[in-house]
Design a protein around this motif. Structure first.
Motif, mmCIF file in Angstrom:
data_model
loop_
_atom_site.group_PDB
_atom_site.id
_atom_site.type_symbol
_atom_site.label_atom_id
_atom_site.label_comp_id
_atom_site.label_asym_id
_atom_site.label_seq_id
_atom_site.Cartn_x
_atom_site.Cartn_y
_atom_site.Cartn_z
ATOM 1 N N LEU A 122 0.210 33.710 20.445
ATOM 2 C CA LEU A 122 0.149 33.229 21.818
ATOM 3 C C LEU A 122 0.652 31.790 21.913
ATOM 4 O O LEU A 122 1.415 31.444 22.822
ATOM 5 C CB LEU A 122 -1.293 33.312 22.319
ATOM 6 C CG LEU A 122 -1.519 33.100 23.816
ATOM 7 C CD1 LEU A 122 -0.894 34.237 24.603
ATOM 8 C CD2 LEU A 122 -3.010 33.010 24.103
ATOM 9 N N TYR A 140 3.687 30.491 24.181
ATOM 10 C CA TYR A 140 3.517 29.458 25.198
ATOM 11 C C TYR A 140 4.373 28.234 24.898
ATOM 12 O O TYR A 140 4.823 27.546 25.819
ATOM 13 C CB TYR A 140 2.047 29.050 25.296
ATOM 14 C CG TYR A 140 1.172 30.055 26.028
ATOM 15 C CD1 TYR A 140 1.715 30.940 26.950
ATOM 16 C CD2 TYR A 140 -0.202 30.102 25.801
ATOM 17 C CE1 TYR A 140 0.921 31.848 27.625
ATOM 18 C CE2 TYR A 140 -1.005 31.005 26.475
ATOM 19 C CZ TYR A 140 -0.442 31.881 27.386
ATOM 20 O OH TYR A 140 -1.231 32.778 28.053
ATOM 21 N N TYR A 191 -6.181 31.707 29.179
ATOM 22 C CA TYR A 191 -6.189 32.972 28.450
ATOM 23 C C TYR A 191 -7.591 33.278 27.937
ATOM 24 O O TYR A 191 -8.096 34.391 28.064
ATOM 25 C CB TYR A 191 -5.205 32.870 27.291
ATOM 26 C CG TYR A 191 -5.036 34.137 26.473
ATOM 27 C CD1 TYR A 191 -4.226 35.168 26.921
ATOM 28 C CD2 TYR A 191 -5.670 34.275 25.239
ATOM 29 C CE1 TYR A 191 -4.053 36.315 26.162
ATOM 30 C CE2 TYR A 191 -5.506 35.418 24.479
ATOM 31 C CZ TYR A 191 -4.694 36.433 24.944
ATOM 32 O OH TYR A 191 -4.530 37.563 24.192
ATOM 33 N N GLU A 204 -9.402 37.437 27.184
ATOM 34 C CA GLU A 204 -8.387 38.276 26.559
ATOM 35 C C GLU A 204 -8.268 38.053 25.064
ATOM 36 O O GLU A 204 -7.558 38.774 24.382
ATOM 37 C CB GLU A 204 -7.035 38.021 27.227
ATOM 38 C CG GLU A 204 -7.034 38.425 28.688
ATOM 39 C CD GLU A 204 -5.720 38.110 29.362
ATOM 40 O OE1 GLU A 204 -4.782 37.734 28.645
ATOM 41 O OE2 GLU A 204 -5.630 38.243 30.583
#
Length: 222
Positions: free
Chosen positions: A156, A160, A214, A219
Motif C-alpha cells: 500500500l 501511495y 485506509y 481495510e
C-alpha cells in the motif's frame, strides 16, 4: 546495495571513491558493473522527477551514464562519486524535461497542493486548547511498527508513494527509500534545505494521511 568503495558522504570524497575512479579509468569492467548496479536505481528515481514516463527516465539514465564515462577523467573529488553521478543525472533530466515541455521548477513548491492536515481537525482560536486536535480530528491510535511488518501495508505504501506529486515523491524516495541525507538530496536536485524540508514533510504527511484513512476504514487485515 552500494558496492565497497563508494561512500555516502556528499561533502567530501572518500579515498575509496578515488580508488574506484582509478579502477574505472583503467577500464576495469567489474568496477563499472558495480557502480551501474548500485547507482542506476537511484538515478532512475532522480530522473522520474523531471520526465513524465519511465521510458523517458530510462533514456535519461542511459544518457547520464554516457556523461559519466565522458567526464570521469575530470572528476575532482569535491563530492562523493555517488553525488557526482546523481548530479549528472539531474542535469540530463532537466534538459530532457525542457525538451518534453514539462521541466519541474524545483524552487516553486506552492503548487504541490493544500496544507498537509485539514485545519478543521484542530481547535479554533476561541478554544482554550487552541491548535490542539479536536475530538473528531485526533489521529486514531494505530501501530506503524505493526503495519510495517504487514506485506499488504508495504504494498500500500508503495502504491501511495506513486500517487504523490512528483517533487514530493522524488524527495521522499531519495530520503526514505534510498537513504540519502539532506545535503545529498539538496545537491542532487538543486534545491534549498528549506524547500527539501517542506517537500519531505508534505510527502510524508500525505502518505500518513492515506494510510490513516485506509486503517480507519478497517481495510488492513490483522
Amino acid at each position: 546495495m552500494v558496492p565497497s568503495g563508494l561512500g555516502p558522504s556528499a561533502s567530501a570524497c572518500p579515498e575509496t571513491d578515488l580508488l574506484m575512479v582509478g579502477r574505472l579509468l583503467a577500464g576495469d569492467q567489474g568496477a563499472f558493473a558495480e557502480v551501474v548496479s548500485a547507482y542506476s536505481p537511484l538515478m532512475l528515481h532522480v530522473a522520474r522527477g523531471f520526465v513524465s514516463t519511465r521510458a523517458s527516465a530510462e533514456d535519461v539514465v542511459q544518457e547520464a551514464w554516457l556523461g559519466v564515462c565522458r567526464g570521469l577523467d575530470g572528476f575532482q573529488g569535491r563530492s562523493s562519486l555517488r553525488t557526482w553521478v546523481l548530479a549528472i543525472t539531474r542535469n540530463v533530466g532537466r534538459r530532457r524535461g525542457v525538451a518534453d515541455a514539462r521541466e519541474l521548477a524545483w524552487s516553486q513548491i506552492d503548487d504541490d497542493g493544500d496544507g498537509t492536515v485539514d485545519p478543521a481537525r484542530f481547535r479554533g482560536p476561541a478554544d482554550p486548547w487552541c491548535g490542539g486536535w479536536t475530538e473528531a480530528g485526533a489521529p486514531v491510535p494505530w501501530s506503524p511498527e505493526q503495519l510495517a511488518l504487514d506485506g499488504e501495508a508495504l504494498a500500500l505504501v508503495t502504491s501511495y508513494l506513486r500517487e504523490l506529486p512528483e517533487r514530493q515523491r522524488t524527495v521522499v524516495t531519495l530520503r526514505d527509500v534510498d537513504g540519502l541525507d539532506v545535503g545529498q538530496v539538496c545537491e542532487i536536485l538543486g534545491i534549498s534545505a528549506g524547500n527539501q524540508r517542506v517537500l519531505l514533510h508534505r510527502g510524508r504527511a500525505r502518505l500518513r494521511g492515506l494510510l490513516e484513512d485506509y486503517y480507519n476504514r478497517g481495510e488492513v487485515r490483522r
